[in-house]
Design a protein around this motif. Structure first.
Motif, mmCIF file in Angstrom:
data_model
loop_
_atom_site.group_PDB
_atom_site.id
_atom_site.type_symbol
_atom_site.label_atom_id
_atom_site.label_comp_id
_atom_site.label_asym_id
_atom_site.label_seq_id
_atom_site.Cartn_x
_atom_site.Cartn_y
_atom_site.Cartn_z
ATOM 1 N N ILE A 30 -14.247 -1.306 0.826
ATOM 2 C CA ILE A 30 -13.551 -1.520 2.743
ATOM 3 C C ILE A 30 -11.957 -1.323 2.537
ATOM 4 O O ILE A 30 -11.478 -2.508 1.320
ATOM 5 N N THR A 31 -10.735 -1.163 3.241
ATOM 6 C CA THR A 31 -9.724 -1.905 3.691
ATOM 7 C C THR A 31 -9.338 -2.447 4.768
ATOM 8 O O THR A 31 -10.478 -1.380 5.509
ATOM 9 N N ASP A 32 -8.498 -3.524 4.628
ATOM 10 C CA ASP A 32 -9.025 -3.914 6.170
ATOM 11 C C ASP A 32 -7.625 -4.877 5.839
ATOM 12 O O ASP A 32 -7.027 -5.087 5.467
ATOM 13 N N TYR A 33 -7.227 -4.872 7.480
ATOM 14 C CA TYR A 33 -5.962 -6.024 8.132
ATOM 15 C C TYR A 33 -6.300 -7.501 7.765
ATOM 16 O O TYR A 33 -7.458 -7.705 7.725
ATOM 17 N N CYS A 34 -6.068 -8.244 6.961
ATOM 18 C CA CYS A 34 -6.279 -9.521 6.920
ATOM 19 C C CYS A 34 -5.047 -10.174 6.883
ATOM 20 O O CYS A 34 -3.657 -9.886 7.536
ATOM 21 N N LYS A 35 -5.363 -11.865 7.167
ATOM 22 C CA LYS A 35 -4.234 -12.537 7.601
ATOM 23 C C LYS A 35 -3.577 -13.743 6.406
ATOM 24 O O LYS A 35 -4.364 -13.615 5.426
ATOM 25 N N ALA B 195 6.064 -8.287 4.883
ATOM 26 C CA ALA B 195 6.985 -9.458 4.467
ATOM 27 C C ALA B 195 7.179 -10.524 4.119
ATOM 28 O O ALA B 195 7.402 -11.273 3.589
ATOM 29 N N ALA B 196 6.146 -11.324 5.474
ATOM 30 C CA ALA B 196 6.192 -12.815 5.909
ATOM 31 C C ALA B 196 5.486 -12.568 4.823
ATOM 32 O O ALA B 196 4.903 -14.576 5.015
ATOM 33 N N GLY B 197 4.209 -12.053 4.920
ATOM 34 C CA GLY B 197 3.683 -12.425 3.719
ATOM 35 C C GLY B 197 2.041 -13.051 5.170
ATOM 36 O O GLY B 197 1.290 -13.384 4.908
ATOM 37 N N GLU B 198 2.265 -12.527 5.914
ATOM 38 C CA GLU B 198 0.812 -12.966 7.350
ATOM 39 C C GLU B 198 0.116 -11.419 7.440
ATOM 40 O O GLU B 198 -1.062 -12.294 7.869
ATOM 41 N N GLN B 199 0.489 -11.111 7.435
ATOM 42 C CA GLN B 199 -0.030 -9.988 8.150
ATOM 43 C C GLN B 199 -0.435 -8.358 6.577
ATOM 44 O O GLN B 199 0.745 -8.203 5.967
ATOM 45 N N ILE B 200 -1.664 -9.000 5.550
ATOM 46 C CA ILE B 200 -1.957 -8.337 4.619
ATOM 47 C C ILE B 200 -2.569 -6.727 4.282
ATOM 48 O O ILE B 200 -3.771 -7.370 5.526
ATOM 49 N N TRP B 201 -2.649 -6.192 3.649
ATOM 50 C CA TRP B 201 -3.790 -5.278 3.846
ATOM 51 C C TRP B 201 -4.648 -5.727 2.186
ATOM 52 O O TRP B 201 -4.353 -5.678 1.143
ATOM 53 N N GLY B 202 -5.771 -5.957 2.878
ATOM 54 C CA GLY B 202 -7.093 -6.002 1.842
ATOM 55 C C GLY B 202 -7.945 -4.660 1.498
ATOM 56 O O GLY B 202 -8.070 -3.818 1.826
ATOM 57 N N LEU B 203 -7.923 -5.038 -0.020
ATOM 58 C CA LEU B 203 -8.765 -3.649 -0.693
ATOM 59 C C LEU B 203 -9.614 -4.511 -1.212
ATOM 60 O O LEU B 203 -9.582 -5.642 -2.272
ATOM 61 N N GLU C 63 -7.824 -7.260 -4.286
ATOM 62 C CA GLU C 63 -7.029 -6.779 -4.165
ATOM 63 C C GLU C 63 -5.633 -7.410 -2.916
ATOM 64 O O GLU C 63 -6.229 -6.126 -2.131
ATOM 65 N N ASP C 64 -4.998 -7.528 -3.201
ATOM 66 C CA ASP C 64 -3.674 -7.376 -2.141
ATOM 67 C C ASP C 64 -3.255 -6.225 -2.501
ATOM 68 O O ASP C 64 -2.624 -6.376 -3.020
ATOM 69 N N GLN C 65 -2.817 -4.773 -1.550
ATOM 70 C CA GLN C 65 -2.400 -3.798 -1.975
ATOM 71 C C GLN C 65 -1.785 -4.068 -0.617
ATOM 72 O O GLN C 65 -0.833 -2.920 0.144
ATOM 73 N N THR C 66 -0.605 -5.537 0.099
ATOM 74 C CA THR C 66 0.636 -5.262 1.026
ATOM 75 C C THR C 66 1.303 -4.654 0.123
ATOM 76 O O THR C 66 2.738 -4.220 1.203
ATOM 77 N N ASN C 67 2.278 -4.812 -0.784
ATOM 78 C CA ASN C 67 3.283 -3.640 -1.764
ATOM 79 C C ASN C 67 2.749 -2.659 -1.241
ATOM 80 O O ASN C 67 3.848 -1.672 -1.043
ATOM 81 N N LEU C 68 1.650 -1.901 -1.547
ATOM 82 C CA LEU C 68 1.718 -0.559 -1.161
ATOM 83 C C LEU C 68 1.784 -0.032 0.319
ATOM 84 O O LEU C 68 2.252 0.814 0.702
ATOM 85 N N PHE C 69 1.195 -0.972 1.166
ATOM 86 C CA PHE C 69 0.945 -0.689 2.979
ATOM 87 C C PHE C 69 2.143 -1.002 3.124
ATOM 88 O O PHE C 69 2.476 -0.272 4.027
#
Length: 492
Positions: free
Chosen positions: A385-390, A478-486, A430-436
């Motif tokens: 699963i990839t999904d938006y997280c907070k 960038a603010a670390g509140e919207q996270i893209w999770g794998l 895994e936190d994939q926010t950097n890829l996001f």
């Protein structure tokens, strides 16, 4: 008068065609395929499994032919009326199934004004390969008649060949109408009737899918069925209506694909799909379920590159319609279904992989959904699963408003992971926010480079809207509140 004459001519052509092809009244003739007997063994149980419950209820079978489905329907129906316009076919049907005392057999044309069926008397109308033998206008008229025959809450199920023929029988001429699926969807979706007291009724789409037997045996996605339910117009059909009219109306799908690439409506399109699918270790002949498949780009990629069998489901009929249309001619084992994954059931231990990209944010009761995934997976199977997280600490008012407006159900990564573990999975997350973030910037750059083309296809307002939304995601990331999770979860 002209339309009546045209209709009579159409009926004459179809009657002549079916009189010719019903000469020996065999399954091969009815299915117009030399491999009909083998296909029938797999296809008929599949079709019957898709029907809503009809035990003890009133069933109307249109285009019943020699009774390929009549005997099966009779075993569960309270009463069944089997109807066909070829007299020899319905007589053979009666000779085969006449021992069922709850069945009546009628030779009649569904388009005939002389066909009288009591309004509000039928619980289920079933037809298999009928509408493709009617003109467009006849389909529209029959849809309205069927609605009148149905009880409120009753169902219509029909299956048609779309785009091109499937059977290999040689034909001197072929008057069949191989339409695009969207024609049938539009006709039935827009059909409305009123009763004598002023109540208005319409049809709510319950499901639409390819017939899997044809996908597996012929790599052919053109056999498509629909299930509709008669509802009061004021009844709320909730989330599906929201998806198809707001979130994923046809224009917005085209707009998203302009950014993500054809077949994709989520972050990174094909590029992130390649990267993420590589984590699955797919092997030939594995069976994959894609939940929230969108317009099918990821499914085509997996099927074509890894020779796996993919079932893609999504609640948006707009997206599934596009996916089905694009599957035609690809010769890969992909089938699509418009269905609510929270109500869908599969046998235990069916899939090697369940795959879901940025779709679970629409699911409120994730614990129940994850338990279903666990059951559907084979032992040792993988859920990705990839999904938006907070952020677990706090989120901005702007992100909270974004979540509320979309009707999303978003969690922090640890809570998400815990829900998967509670369902029985071993989980890596895994936190994939950097890829996001990297992908968002690539998409913005590409958008800027083709700005003129985008505005020509859509509008400057649409361009500005997309840029604004993408930049807002960047700020939240960038603010670390919207996270893209794998999340990669293994069934023990």
């Amino acid at each position: 008068m002209a339309s009546v004459a045209m209709s009579q001519d159409e009926r004459h052509v179809q009657r002549t065609y079916w009189t010719e092809h019903s000469a020996d009244l065999s399954v091969e003739c009815m299915m117009l395929d030399s491999n009909a007997s083998d296909l029938d063994k797999e296809e008929r149980p599949e079709v019957l499994s898709l029907l809503p419950a009809y035990e003890g209820k009133s069933v109307l079978e249109l285009g019943a032919g020699i009774g390929r489905f009549t005997g099966e329907l009779a075993q569960r129906a309270g009463q069944l009326l089997a109807l066909d316009f070829i007299e020899s076919a319905i007589k053979k049907n009666e000779s085969i199934n006449g021992h069922y005392k709850n069945v009546k057999f009628m030779c009649a044309d569904v388009t005939s004004p002389n066909l009288h069926i009591s309004e509000g008397s039928v619980d289920l109308i079933f037809s298999n390969w009928l509408l493709m033998y009617l003109s467009d206008k006849e389909v529209e008229n029959l849809a309205e008649r069927m609605m009148k025959w149905l009880k409120v809450g009753g169902y219509i199920f029909f299956r048609e060949s779309c785009f091109h023929q499937s059977g290999d029988s040689k034909r001197k001429y072929n008057p069949t109408h191989y339409r695009e699926p969207r024609f049938y969807t539009k006709v039935f979706k827009e059909c409305q009737i009123s009763d004598d007291t002023g109540n208005s009724f319409e049809l709510s789409l319950v499901g639409c899918k390819c017939i899997g037997a044809y996908v597996r045996n012929k790599k052919n996605q053109n056999q498509i069925c629909w299930t509709w339910q008669k509802v009061r117009s004021q009844d709320d059909r909730g989330f599906q209506r929201f998806l198809d009219s707001v979130e994923y109306n046809h224009k917005d799908i085209m707009l998203y694909e302009h950014v993500y690439g054809k077949g994709f409506v989520s972050t990174g399109g094909l590029e992130t799909t390649r990267e993420i699918v590589s984590r699955l270790g797919l092997k030939q002949d594995q069976k994959v379920l894609d939940v929230g498949c969108g317009t099918g780009g990821g499914d085509f990629y997996m099927a074509e590159n890894f020779d796996v069998e993919v079932v893609g489901i999504d609640l948006s009929i707009n997206m599934i319609s596009l996916a089905i249309e694009r599957a035609i001619g690809l010769k890969c084992t992909v089938e699509f279904e418009c269905a609510d994954c929270t109500r869908k059931t599969y046998p235990e231990n069916t899939f090697d992989v369940i795959y879901s990209r940025d779709a679970m944010l629409h699911i409120k009761d994730k614990p129940s959904m994850f338990k279903s995934f666990y059951k559907w997976l084979k032992h040792g199977g993988t859920l990705l699963i990839t999904d938006y997280c907070k952020n677990a600490e706090s989120i901005s008012l702007e992100y909270a408003e974004y979540i509320k407006k979309g009707g999303y159900h978003i969690h922090d990564m640890k809570t998400y992971c815990q829900m998967l573990e509670n369902a029985g999975f071993d989980v890596i997350f895994e936190d994939q926010t950097n890829l996001f973030m990297k992908t968002l910037q690539q998409e913005l750059n590409a958008l800027e480079n083709k700005k003129a083309d985008f505005i020509d296809d859509f509008s400057e307002g649409d361009y500005n809207m997309i840029v604004e939304r993408w930049k807002a995601k960047q700020i939240r990331g960038a603010a670390g509140e919207q996270i893209w999770g794998l999340f990669i979860a293994k069934k023990k």
